[in-house]
Design an enzyme around this catalytic site. Sequence first.
Site, PDB file in Angstrom:
ATOM      1  N   GLY A  49     129.941 -42.456  35.552  1.00 29.01           N
ATOM      2  CA  GLY A  49     131.080 -43.264  35.998  1.00 29.01           C
ATOM      3  C   GLY A  49     131.365 -44.377  35.008  1.00 29.01           C
ATOM      4  O   GLY A  49     131.990 -45.384  35.343  1.00 29.01           O
TER       5      GLY A  49
ATOM      6  N   GLY B  28     133.359 -44.706  32.669  1.00 26.69           N
ATOM      7  CA  GLY B  28     134.729 -44.916  32.203  1.00 26.69           C
ATOM      8  C   GLY B  28     135.494 -45.954  33.001  1.00 26.69           C
ATOM      9  O   GLY B  28     136.590 -46.341  32.607  1.00 26.69           O
TER      10      GLY B  28
ATOM     11  N   VAL C 207     129.569 -34.798  37.661  1.00 30.06           N
ATOM     12  CA  VAL C 207     128.150 -34.988  38.012  1.00 30.06           C
ATOM     13  C   VAL C 207     127.688 -34.055  39.129  1.00 30.06           C
ATOM     14  O   VAL C 207     126.486 -33.893  39.334  1.00 30.06           O
ATOM     15  CB  VAL C 207     127.833 -36.462  38.395  1.00 30.06           C
ATOM     16  CG1 VAL C 207     128.043 -37.396  37.226  1.00 30.06           C
ATOM     17  CG2 VAL C 207     128.621 -36.904  39.623  1.00 30.06           C
TER      18      VAL C 207
ATOM     19  N   TYR D  69     131.095 -40.859  53.403  1.00 27.92           N
ATOM     20  CA  TYR D  69     130.744 -41.742  52.269  1.00 27.92           C
ATOM     21  C   TYR D  69     129.450 -42.510  52.576  1.00 27.92           C
ATOM     22  O   TYR D  69     128.529 -42.553  51.750  1.00 27.92           O
ATOM     23  CB  TYR D  69     131.902 -42.707  52.030  1.00 27.92           C
ATOM     24  CG  TYR D  69     131.666 -43.732  50.960  1.00 27.92           C
ATOM     25  CD1 TYR D  69     131.768 -43.409  49.611  1.00 27.92           C
ATOM     26  CD2 TYR D  69     131.338 -45.052  51.286  1.00 27.92           C
ATOM     27  CE1 TYR D  69     131.556 -44.366  48.628  1.00 27.92           C
ATOM     28  CE2 TYR D  69     131.125 -46.007  50.313  1.00 27.92           C
ATOM     29  CZ  TYR D  69     131.234 -45.655  48.985  1.00 27.92           C
ATOM     30  OH  TYR D  69     131.018 -46.603  48.006  1.00 27.92           O
TER      31      TYR D  69
HETATM   32  P1  NAP Z   1     135.769 -46.579  40.015  1.00 21.21           P
HETATM   33  O1  NAP Z   1     136.371 -47.663  39.221  1.00 21.21           O
HETATM   34  O2  NAP Z   1     136.639 -45.600  40.718  1.00 21.21           O
HETATM   35  O3  NAP Z   1     134.719 -45.802  39.085  1.00 21.21           O
HETATM   36  C1  NAP Z   1     134.136 -44.599  39.499  1.00 21.21           C
HETATM   37  C2  NAP Z   1     134.069 -43.686  38.292  1.00 21.21           C
HETATM   38  O4  NAP Z   1     133.363 -42.491  38.696  1.00 21.21           O
HETATM   39  C3  NAP Z   1     135.449 -43.251  37.778  1.00 21.21           C
HETATM   40  O5  NAP Z   1     135.511 -43.392  36.387  1.00 21.21           O
HETATM   41  C4  NAP Z   1     135.519 -41.800  38.180  1.00 21.21           C
HETATM   42  O6  NAP Z   1     136.261 -41.005  37.279  1.00 21.21           O
HETATM   43  C5  NAP Z   1     134.061 -41.397  38.112  1.00 21.21           C
HETATM   44  N1  NAP Z   1     133.821 -40.163  38.844  1.00 21.21           N
HETATM   45  C6  NAP Z   1     134.326 -39.807  40.051  1.00 21.21           C
HETATM   46  N2  NAP Z   1     133.901 -38.579  40.367  1.00 21.21           N
HETATM   47  C7  NAP Z   1     133.130 -38.140  39.337  1.00 21.21           C
HETATM   48  C8  NAP Z   1     132.433 -36.938  39.092  1.00 21.21           C
HETATM   49  N3  NAP Z   1     132.446 -35.929  39.970  1.00 21.21           N
HETATM   50  N4  NAP Z   1     131.739 -36.825  37.935  1.00 21.21           N
HETATM   51  C9  NAP Z   1     131.745 -37.827  37.032  1.00 21.21           C
HETATM   52  N5  NAP Z   1     132.388 -38.996  37.209  1.00 21.21           N
HETATM   53  C10 NAP Z   1     133.088 -39.137  38.365  1.00 21.21           C
HETATM   54  O7  NAP Z   1     134.868 -47.200  41.176  1.00 21.21           O
HETATM   55  P2  NAP Z   1     133.767 -48.383  41.199  1.00 21.21           P
HETATM   56  O8  NAP Z   1     134.217 -49.320  42.235  1.00 21.21           O
HETATM   57  O9  NAP Z   1     133.412 -48.832  39.849  1.00 21.21           O
HETATM   58  O10 NAP Z   1     132.552 -47.559  41.816  1.00 21.21           O
HETATM   59  C11 NAP Z   1     131.336 -47.335  41.137  1.00 21.21           C
HETATM   60  C12 NAP Z   1     130.271 -47.043  42.180  1.00 21.21           C
HETATM   61  O11 NAP Z   1     130.108 -48.192  43.017  1.00 21.21           O
HETATM   62  C13 NAP Z   1     130.641 -45.891  43.105  1.00 21.21           C
HETATM   63  O12 NAP Z   1     129.518 -45.061  43.311  1.00 21.21           O
HETATM   64  C14 NAP Z   1     131.052 -46.589  44.398  1.00 21.21           C
HETATM   65  O13 NAP Z   1     130.830 -45.783  45.525  1.00 21.21           O
HETATM   66  C15 NAP Z   1     130.149 -47.809  44.359  1.00 21.21           C
HETATM   67  N6  NAP Z   1     130.623 -48.914  45.193  1.00 21.21           N
HETATM   68  C16 NAP Z   1     131.692 -49.685  44.804  1.00 21.21           C
HETATM   69  C17 NAP Z   1     132.088 -50.740  45.606  1.00 21.21           C
HETATM   70  C18 NAP Z   1     133.222 -51.660  45.246  1.00 21.21           C
HETATM   71  O14 NAP Z   1     133.445 -52.653  45.954  1.00 21.21           O
HETATM   72  N7  NAP Z   1     133.954 -51.398  44.159  1.00 21.21           N
HETATM   73  C19 NAP Z   1     131.436 -51.004  46.817  1.00 21.21           C
HETATM   74  C20 NAP Z   1     130.381 -50.195  47.176  1.00 21.21           C
HETATM   75  C21 NAP Z   1     129.973 -49.160  46.361  1.00 21.21           C
HETATM   76  P3  NAP Z   1     137.806 -40.675  37.598  1.00 21.21           P
HETATM   77  O15 NAP Z   1     138.514 -41.979  37.463  1.00 21.21           O
HETATM   78  O16 NAP Z   1     138.166 -39.676  36.548  1.00 21.21           O
HETATM   79  O17 NAP Z   1     137.851 -40.123  38.982  1.00 21.21           O
END
Ligand code: NAP
Length: 251
Positions: free
Chosen positions: A11, A13, A63, A154
């Site tokens: 993730g 990117g 992944v 989730y």
């Molecule tokens: P984000 O900006 O959407 O980043 C998630 C990244 O994972 C994106 O680049 C996405 O790529 C990539 N991804 C999705 N499906 C994938 C796959 N099958 N294989 C490889 N890469 C994949 O979200 P984030 O907020 O940074 O989230 C990061 C982690 O933190 C996640 O696991 C999320 O559940 C967790 N989290 C975040 C929050 C929050 O408040 N932001 C809270 C709780 C937990 P694409 O853009 O190409 O889909």
Amino acid sequence: MTERRTALVTGGGSGIGRACAHRLAADGFAVAVLDLNSDTTKQVAEEIIEAGHEAIAVGGVDVSDRAAVNAAVESVRTQLGPVLALVNSAGITGFREFLKISDASWDKIIAVNLSGPFYLSQAVLPDMIAAHWGRIVNISSSSAQGGQQYMAHYVSSKAGLIGMTKSLALEFGEHGVTVNTIPPGFVDTPMMRESERRGMFGGSVEDHEKKTPVRRAGKPEDIAAATSFLCRDEAGYITGQVIGVNGGRNT
Ligand code: NAP
């Protein structure tokens, strides 16, 4: 860090993964930025290189596809050496009344959020065992600490990730490998903004800032700072832990 070590960030990117990739590179790791999205992966690797650090892009990798994960890890090993730190940040979210969650949606979320870290961990642990040193940081979710309505798929995937973290910590501690999880809460990333847009939030970002003890949303860099610490030598006595980074929303 005295010796050069390789870190792989899934993730990488976007959002939290991107910030972790930047931070670990600044800490001295050679970083493999892995993501489904090839363009953002390349962009983040280029940003890290421009900042004077070492990185490669490993784009177009799902992944939840074990064969793709194994091939990607082998490619990282060839280019940067054994993978000694792993950050599992790739994730997807969902929002649906429990009685309407389809099998396909359940399976997809579990595949990406739980099977992904399972495949990645199995692929890199032999490197860590051979080196007698390793760090795994799993990005779970604060929603798994208290539950979240309309997000049972989730939340279940993230609760599973917390359980996997604790189990691996017990199994691999004797090899110098620590395994911890950071459950973020309310971190301003594209995922969070998309959740707000889709009405999954129960109010605006501003409403939630007022309800957060530190009175602001988290930044991806807040999670990266904790990840950085957990990946240091001096964090070697911390394992199997759930390290909340959430502005005091879950205590
Ligand atoms: P984000 O900006 O959407 O980043 C998630 C990244 O994972 C994106 O680049 C996405 O790529 C990539 N991804 C999705 N499906 C994938 C796959 N099958 N294989 C490889 N890469 C994949 O979200 P984030 O907020 O940074 O989230 C990061 C982690 O933190 C996640 O696991 C999320 O559940 C967790 N989290 C975040 C929050 C929050 O408040 N932001 C809270 C709780 C937990 P694409 O853009 O190409 O889909």
